[in-house]
Design an enzyme around this catalytic site. Structure first.
Site, PDB file in Angstrom:
ATOM      1  N   ASP A  38       0.802  -1.180   0.036  1.00  0.00           N
ATOM      2  CA  ASP A  38      -0.076   0.002  -0.007  1.00  0.00           C
ATOM      3  C   ASP A  38       0.980   1.268  -0.018  1.00  0.00           C
ATOM      4  OD1 ASP A  38      -2.053   2.079   0.797  1.00  0.00           O
ATOM      5  OD2 ASP A  38      -3.321   0.393   1.160  1.00  0.00           O
ATOM      6  N   ASP A  64       3.365   1.739  -4.585  1.00  0.00           N
ATOM      7  CA  ASP A  64       2.549   2.581  -5.490  1.00  0.00           C
ATOM      8  C   ASP A  64       2.211   1.647  -6.620  1.00  0.00           C
ATOM      9  OD1 ASP A  64       1.041   4.082  -7.373  1.00  0.00           O
ATOM     10  OD2 ASP A  64       2.512   5.816  -7.169  1.00  0.00           O
ATOM     11  N   TYR A 156     -14.276   5.407 -13.494  1.00  0.00           N
ATOM     12  CA  TYR A 156     -14.586   4.601 -12.586  1.00  0.00           C
ATOM     13  C   TYR A 156     -15.169   3.223 -13.413  1.00  0.00           C
ATOM     14  CZ  TYR A 156     -15.358   1.829  -8.285  1.00  0.00           C
ATOM     15  OH  TYR A 156     -15.374   0.856  -7.275  1.00  0.00           O
ATOM     16  N   LYS A 160     -13.516  -0.221 -14.292  1.00  0.00           N
ATOM     17  CA  LYS A 160     -13.824  -1.296 -13.697  1.00  0.00           C
ATOM     18  C   LYS A 160     -14.468  -2.532 -14.793  1.00  0.00           C
ATOM     19  CE  LYS A 160     -13.038  -0.537  -9.528  1.00  0.00           C
ATOM     20  NZ  LYS A 160     -11.608  -1.140  -8.618  1.00  0.00           N
ATOM     21  N   THR A 193     -16.783   1.861   3.351  1.00  0.00           N
ATOM     22  CA  THR A 193     -15.563   2.029   3.516  1.00  0.00           C
ATOM     23  C   THR A 193     -15.053   3.335   3.473  1.00  0.00           C
ATOM     24  OG1 THR A 193     -14.702   1.998   1.375  1.00  0.00           O
ATOM     25  CG2 THR A 193     -15.045  -0.188   2.309  1.00  0.00           C
TER      26      THR A 193
HETATM   27  N1  LIG Z   1     -16.184   0.765  -1.296  1.00  0.00           N
HETATM   28  C1  LIG Z   1     -17.141   0.356  -2.086  1.00  0.00           C
HETATM   29  O1  LIG Z   1     -18.361   0.775  -2.256  1.00  0.00           O
HETATM   30  C2  LIG Z   1     -16.516  -0.423  -3.491  1.00  0.00           C
HETATM   31  C3  LIG Z   1     -17.474  -0.919  -4.132  1.00  0.00           C
HETATM   32  C4  LIG Z   1     -17.158  -1.528  -5.291  1.00  0.00           C
HETATM   33  C5  LIG Z   1     -16.025  -1.652  -5.843  1.00  0.00           C
HETATM   34  N2  LIG Z   1     -14.919  -1.319  -4.842  1.00  0.00           N
HETATM   35  C6  LIG Z   1     -13.372  -1.511  -4.881  1.00  0.00           C
HETATM   36  O2  LIG Z   1     -12.891  -2.151  -3.811  1.00  0.00           O
HETATM   37  C7  LIG Z   1     -11.471  -1.694  -3.703  1.00  0.00           C
HETATM   38  C8  LIG Z   1     -11.098  -1.366  -2.396  1.00  0.00           C
HETATM   39  O3  LIG Z   1     -12.022  -0.393  -2.168  1.00  0.00           O
HETATM   40  P1  LIG Z   1     -12.116   0.238  -0.716  1.00  0.00           P
HETATM   41  O4  LIG Z   1     -13.698   0.997  -0.530  1.00  0.00           O
HETATM   42  O5  LIG Z   1     -11.714  -0.551   0.397  1.00  0.00           O
HETATM   43  O6  LIG Z   1     -11.231   1.588  -0.777  1.00  0.00           O
HETATM   44  P2  LIG Z   1     -10.371   2.471   0.441  1.00  0.00           P
HETATM   45  O7  LIG Z   1     -10.299   3.819  -0.466  1.00  0.00           O
HETATM   46  O8  LIG Z   1     -11.177   2.448   1.579  1.00  0.00           O
HETATM   47  O9  LIG Z   1      -8.965   1.858   0.287  1.00  0.00           O
HETATM   48  C9  LIG Z   1      -8.120   1.824  -0.811  1.00  0.00           C
HETATM   49  C10 LIG Z   1      -6.721   1.336  -0.120  1.00  0.00           C
HETATM   50  O10 LIG Z   1      -5.921   1.689  -1.678  1.00  0.00           O
HETATM   51  C11 LIG Z   1      -4.684   2.093  -1.340  1.00  0.00           C
HETATM   52  N3  LIG Z   1      -4.259   2.710  -2.373  1.00  0.00           N
HETATM   53  C12 LIG Z   1      -4.527   4.078  -3.147  1.00  0.00           C
HETATM   54  N4  LIG Z   1      -3.710   4.283  -3.978  1.00  0.00           N
HETATM   55  C13 LIG Z   1      -2.844   3.517  -4.058  1.00  0.00           C
HETATM   56  C14 LIG Z   1      -1.739   3.180  -5.025  1.00  0.00           C
HETATM   57  N5  LIG Z   1      -1.591   3.992  -5.959  1.00  0.00           N
HETATM   58  N6  LIG Z   1      -1.174   2.111  -4.726  1.00  0.00           N
HETATM   59  C15 LIG Z   1      -1.328   0.948  -3.804  1.00  0.00           C
HETATM   60  N7  LIG Z   1      -2.490   1.284  -2.863  1.00  0.00           N
HETATM   61  C16 LIG Z   1      -3.195   2.302  -3.162  1.00  0.00           C
HETATM   62  C17 LIG Z   1      -4.995   3.287  -0.112  1.00  0.00           C
HETATM   63  O11 LIG Z   1      -4.095   3.817   0.618  1.00  0.00           O
HETATM   64  C18 LIG Z   1      -6.089   2.394   0.699  1.00  0.00           C
HETATM   65  O12 LIG Z   1      -5.572   1.682   1.698  1.00  0.00           O
HETATM   66  C19 LIG Z   1     -11.173  -0.691  -4.918  1.00  0.00           C
HETATM   67  O13 LIG Z   1     -10.598  -1.452  -6.081  1.00  0.00           O
HETATM   68  C20 LIG Z   1     -12.873  -0.042  -5.200  1.00  0.00           C
HETATM   69  O14 LIG Z   1     -12.773   0.420  -6.471  1.00  0.00           O
HETATM   70  C21 LIG Z   1     -15.165  -0.565  -3.498  1.00  0.00           C
END
Ligand SMILES: NC(=O)c1ccc[n+]([C@@H]2O[C@H](COP(=O)([O-])OP(=O)(O)OC[C@H]3O[C@@H](n4cnc5c(N)ncnc54)[C@H](O)[C@@H]3O)[C@@H](O)[C@H]2O)c1
Length: 261
Positions: A38, A64, A156, A160, A193
């Site tokens: 992360d 990253d 987005y 996706k 989240t």
């Molecule tokens: N939360 C939702 O409703 C939801 C719904 C559908 C899909 N998703 C997908 O699930 C995944 C996780 O989502 P979440 O809600 O837990 O997100 P979040 O924002 O809570 O966490 C994302 C994490 O990714 C890390 N991150 C960001 N940029 C980065 C990079 N360049 N390199 C490495 N790490 C990096 C952040 O530091 C963080 O720890 C994502 O791909 C998101 O699109 C989320």
């Protein structure tokens, strides 16, 4: 008691919070050694500490995911720390909201750089190590937004959707190459989240409040509520473990019915 992931090593991108964190904690409870990869060091190290405190094995690697050279280093570090890799949870992703006509190309590229390029780099560099480790499972975090369109979310939704197709090609190539690696995309609906803090009603718009999110879930999700990150982690565990040994190239939806017509 035997865990479902005993003797496995799992690398989780975006494992410092949200869905990645919940998945890392659950896979660790099932016996896997975890690499939290992360950009967020404090949060990443805190997850490592809680896994270690519970008797598990975990390491934080600064990654990253948009940088190919960082992936090369992260995979090499994983190999030297654990001598192998079996599970890649390509989970880090971002959303940015703006009407297509108002979205800057920089913002569009920012979203694709992580949501799609990052997953491409992850698979490209992890697959040889997973194959050399005897095989395993790759889970690419997509979204219900791959299948349903939302105004203000062009980058987005498009990124996706691309993740799903990228995963299917990788699944086919891994199967044809007899690598014993399964690849699937996972499509959550609305999950509570911190990610929602970055979504507003325009590039500078305010994020929705918890009350607004609750009302949105009640109105749009047939089950009537947002998922908890653990609801998605349970599906990650299924895809990571032998419980899904015959599942590859699939798009697994966990959305409380959001995609129902
Ligand atoms: N939360 C939702 O409703 C939801 C719904 C559908 C899909 N998703 C997908 O699930 C995944 C996780 O989502 P979440 O809600 O837990 O997100 P979040 O924002 O809570 O966490 C994302 C994490 O990714 C890390 N991150 C960001 N940029 C980065 C990079 N360049 N390199 C490495 N790490 C990096 C952040 O530091 C963080 O720890 C994502 O791909 C998101 O699109 C989320």
């Amino acid at each position: 008691m035997a865990g479902k992931l005993d003797n496995k090593v799992a690398l989780v991108t975006g494992g410092a919070q949200g869905i990645g964190k919940a998945s890392a904690l659950l896979m660790a409870r099932e016996g896997a050694a975890i690499v939290i990869a992360d950009i967020q060091e404090t949060g990443g190290r805190a997850v490592v500490e809680s896994i270690s405190a519970a008797g598990g094995r975990a390491t934080y690697i600064a990654l990253d995911a948009t940088k190919e050279s960082a992936w090369v280093e992260a995979i090499a570090e994983t190999k030297s720390a654990y001598r192998g890799l079996h599970i890649l949870l390509n989970n880090a992703g971002i959303g940015r909201s703006a009407l297509l006509v108002d979205m800057s190309y920089e913002t569009f590229r920012e979203v694709f750089a992580l949501n799609l390029d990052g997953m491409f780099f992850g698979m490209k560099h992890a697959i040889p190590l997973i194959a050399a480790s005897g095989g395993g499972s790759i889970i690419n975090m997509s979204s219900a937004a791959a299948m349903k369109v939302y105004a203000n979310m062009s980058a987005y939704c498009a990124s996706k959707a691309a993740v799903a197709q990228l995963s299917k090609v990788a699944a086919l190539e891994c199967a044809q190459g007899k690598m014993n690696i399964r690849v699937n995309s996972l499509h959550p609906g609305m999950v509570a989240t911190p990610a929602w803090d970055h979504l507003g009603n325009g590039e500078d718009g305010a994020p929705p409040t918890p009350q607004e999110l609750g009302a949105m879930a009640e109105a749009t999700v047939p089950l009537g509520f947002m998922a908890d990150a653990n609801d998605i982690a349970n599906a990650v565990l299924f895809l990571a473990s032998e419980d899904s040994r015959y599942v590859t190239g699939s798009s697994i939806v966990v959305d409380g019915g959001l995609l129902l017509p």
